[in-house]
Write a protein that holds these residues in place. Structure first.
Motif, short mmCIF file in Angstrom:
data_model
loop_
_atom_site.label_atom_id
_atom_site.label_comp_id
_atom_site.label_asym_id
_atom_site.label_seq_id
_atom_site.Cartn_x
_atom_site.Cartn_y
_atom_site.Cartn_z
N MET A 28 -10.28 0.15 -47.54
CA MET A 28 -10.59 1.35 -46.79
C MET A 28 -9.88 1.29 -45.45
N THR A 29 -9.26 2.39 -45.04
CA THR A 29 -8.56 2.46 -43.77
C THR A 29 -9.54 2.71 -42.64
N ILE A 30 -9.42 1.94 -41.57
CA ILE A 30 -10.25 2.15 -40.39
C ILE A 30 -9.43 2.92 -39.37
N SER A 31 -9.91 4.06 -38.93
CA SER A 31 -9.20 4.85 -37.93
C SER A 31 -9.72 4.48 -36.56
N ILE A 32 -8.84 3.91 -35.73
CA ILE A 32 -9.22 3.48 -34.39
C ILE A 32 -8.73 4.53 -33.42
N ALA A 33 -9.62 5.27 -32.83
CA ALA A 33 -9.25 6.40 -31.99
C ALA A 33 -8.93 5.94 -30.58
N SER A 34 -7.93 6.56 -29.97
CA SER A 34 -7.60 6.29 -28.58
C SER A 34 -8.67 6.89 -27.69
N GLN A 35 -8.92 6.27 -26.53
CA GLN A 35 -9.93 6.79 -25.62
C GLN A 35 -9.48 8.11 -25.00
N GLU A 36 -8.18 8.27 -24.86
CA GLU A 36 -7.67 9.51 -24.28
C GLU A 36 -6.68 10.14 -25.25
N THR A 37 -6.93 11.38 -25.63
CA THR A 37 -6.06 12.09 -26.55
C THR A 37 -5.40 13.24 -25.82
N SER A 38 -4.10 13.24 -25.81
CA SER A 38 -3.36 14.29 -25.10
C SER A 38 -3.25 15.53 -25.97
N GLU A 39 -3.68 16.68 -25.42
CA GLU A 39 -3.56 17.94 -26.15
C GLU A 39 -2.10 18.28 -26.41
N GLN A 40 -1.24 17.89 -25.47
CA GLN A 40 0.18 18.17 -25.65
C GLN A 40 0.73 17.41 -26.85
N GLN A 41 0.27 16.14 -27.01
CA GLN A 41 0.74 15.35 -28.15
C GLN A 41 0.31 15.98 -29.47
N LEU A 42 -0.92 16.53 -29.49
CA LEU A 42 -1.41 17.13 -30.72
C LEU A 42 -0.59 18.35 -31.12
N ASP A 43 0.00 19.00 -30.11
CA ASP A 43 0.80 20.20 -30.38
C ASP A 43 2.24 19.86 -30.78
N ASN A 44 2.63 18.59 -30.66
CA ASN A 44 4.00 18.21 -30.97
C ASN A 44 4.30 18.45 -32.44
N GLU A 45 5.57 18.72 -32.70
CA GLU A 45 6.03 18.96 -34.06
C GLU A 45 5.98 17.69 -34.90
N VAL A 46 5.48 17.80 -36.11
CA VAL A 46 5.48 16.68 -37.04
C VAL A 46 6.87 16.56 -37.65
N VAL A 47 7.54 15.42 -37.42
CA VAL A 47 8.89 15.23 -37.95
C VAL A 47 8.88 14.37 -39.22
N LEU A 48 7.78 13.65 -39.45
CA LEU A 48 7.68 12.82 -40.66
C LEU A 48 6.26 12.87 -41.19
N SER A 49 6.13 13.19 -42.46
CA SER A 49 4.83 13.22 -43.10
C SER A 49 4.88 12.36 -44.36
N VAL A 50 4.04 11.34 -44.41
CA VAL A 50 3.93 10.45 -45.58
C VAL A 50 2.55 10.67 -46.19
N GLU A 51 2.52 11.10 -47.44
CA GLU A 51 1.25 11.45 -48.09
C GLU A 51 1.07 10.66 -49.38
N GLY A 52 0.06 9.81 -49.41
CA GLY A 52 -0.34 9.11 -50.62
C GLY A 52 0.75 8.30 -51.28
N VAL A 53 1.61 7.67 -50.49
CA VAL A 53 2.75 6.94 -51.05
C VAL A 53 2.30 5.60 -51.62
N SER A 54 2.70 5.35 -52.87
CA SER A 54 2.44 4.07 -53.53
C SER A 54 3.73 3.59 -54.19
N LYS A 55 3.89 2.28 -54.23
CA LYS A 55 5.07 1.68 -54.86
C LYS A 55 4.67 0.35 -55.47
#
Length: 434
Positions: free
Chosen positions: A1-28
């Motif tokens: 199970m993945t543990i999501s460790i949240a940053s204490q400070e989240t920048s709203e500007q960062q959340l608005d940034n364009e996603v340039v790479l998306s990896v979804e459910g990759v298995s090999k």
């Protein structure tokens, strides 16, 4: 199970940034047996050609998951650190993102140009000159001849190989080839840089220049994925980090917290996790001695018994003793070895060596070694404990008290915890430098 460790400070500007790479459910998955791997490859190609191959979540004989259901996103201008022990799937993930290999399931979506710094100089033709390899390498990375012409002098200046540019690459040292490969990749001005343990090229002056160039690229919007076993590189460059182990995504989020989780797992992996308390049966002790040990434990500064001492925190090591008469000139000695290494001694202390003789009355006593902070890094340790008089008369000894040290601070490959503070002052020590 993945543990999501949240940053204490989240920048709203960062959340608005364009996603340039998306990896979804990759298995090999890979096969450990070469012949069987070739057989599976032929079977897969044949079923794919006839259109009946289906994605399977089951492993065939001798197969294993190099990556299993990994998902994350990378935003423009973001630096993501990728950590994990050898064999955790880090390089496999970079090769899938760069398009060198295909995943068995899941998908990768990329926006913009990608430049993999995975094996610097590996694509160079040794017979061709450095000049010819620059044109060949940068054209493979997507640049036109005109664009390469415009950037050629900058690449040559950055690589610092001088007149060797017109010599065959086979005459280059490995460091020269790596510097040229690094220069070619960064001057393609990619949207995404994949960096796999390549920031150790050249001397310290050249490495500093690499870091400055990466910082400039990032200001211009380039995103990074950095794989490194050097925590300093990850902590100083990356906003976020991902921790992979055996192909699974263990933790993702704030860099400091992810590195702390990774370091604790690294230090404690495969070792018995022992409590900080040992109770000893009085029947098993030498009841004829004037002093014998009945328990060992760690306490905090409020003298609460600890299950695990914590790196960097005030810690008391306590030895409970059964005493039959008043004793002078006693010495408590401890010798600590690290279980995860080669049983090297990491700490050797005694009241006798500190010129601090101990005196106890004829009643049950607790001897304390009070440490304002615990300098041991997270890990599993074994301690020898001796109580003697005048360093000659041995009253009692415990040959092995095993305990685990945990930590809530990132050790960054330190050998011990150093208490510290940071300060800026306008007072100079040498006025002649002004």
């Amino acid at each position: 199970m993945t543990i999501s460790i949240a940053s204490q400070e989240t920048s709203e500007q960062q959340l608005d940034n364009e996603v340039v790479l998306s990896v979804e459910g990759v298995s090999k998955k890979f096969c450990r047996d070469l012949k069987r791997s070739l057989l599976y490859a032929v079977q897969d190609i044949a079923t794919e050609l006839v259109g009946i191959r289906q994605k399977s979540e089951k492993l065939r004989r001798d197969e294993f998951w190099a990556l299993k259901d990994v998902s994350f996103q990378l935003r423009r201008g973001e630096a993501l650190g990728l950590v994990g022990p050898n064999g955790s799937g880090k390089s496999t993930l970079l090769r899938i993102i760069s398009g060198l290999i295909k995943p068995d399931s899941g998908f990768v979506e990329i926006k913009g140009r990608i430049a993999p710094l995975i094996a610097l100089g590996a694509g160079f033709n040794p017979i061709l000159t450095g000049r010819e390899n620059i044109y060949a390498n940068m054209s493979i990375l997507g640049l036109s001849k005109k664009e390469i012409d415009e950037r050629f002098e900058a690449v040559l200046d950055f690589a610092e190989i001088g007149a060797a540019i017109d010599a065959p690459v086979q005459t280059y040292s490995s460091g020269m080839a790596a510097r040229l490969g690094f220069a070619c990749a960064i001057y393609t001005e990619p949207d995404i840089l994949l960096i796999d343990e390549v920031l150790a090229v050249g001397d310290i002056k050249f490495r500093a220049k690499c870091y400055r160039r990466l910082a400039k690229l990032r200001e211009q919007g380039t995103s990074f994925i950095l794989v490194s076993h050097n925590p300093h590189s990850i902590l100083s460059i990356c906003d976020r980090a991902m921790y992979l182990s055996k192909g699974n995504l263990i933790a993702t989020g704030n860099t400091d917290l992810v590195m702390n989780r990774y370091e604790q797992d690294l230090f404690l992996n495969g070792l018995e996790k022992s409590s900080g308390l040992m109770l000893l049966s009085e029947k098993a002790r030498n009841s004829e001695s004037d002093l014998y040990i009945i328990y060992l434990c760690f306490k905090d500064k409020e003298e609460n018994i600890l299950d695990y001492p914590i790196t960097g925190e005030p810690t008391y090591f306590c030895v409970g003793c059964k005493v039959s008469k008043k004793l002078n000139d006693l010495s408590l000695a401890i010798l600590i070895t690290e279980m995860s290494g080669e049983n090297d001694i990491v700490l050797n202390l005694s009241a006798y060596m500190d010129d601090c003789p101990l005196q106890i009355d004829d009643k049950n006593t607790e001897i304390q070694l009070q440490m304002p902070y615990l300098g041991l890094k997270p890990g599993v340790y074994s301690m020898k404990v001796h109580i003697a008089q005048n360093s000659l008369t041995l009253f009692d000894a415990i040959e092995s008290f095993r305990f685990t040290v945990k930590g809530n601070k990132s050790m960054n490959q330190c050998s011990f915890y150093q208490p510290r503070a940071w300060k800026v002052t306008n007072k100079l020590s040498y006025t002649q430098l002004v």
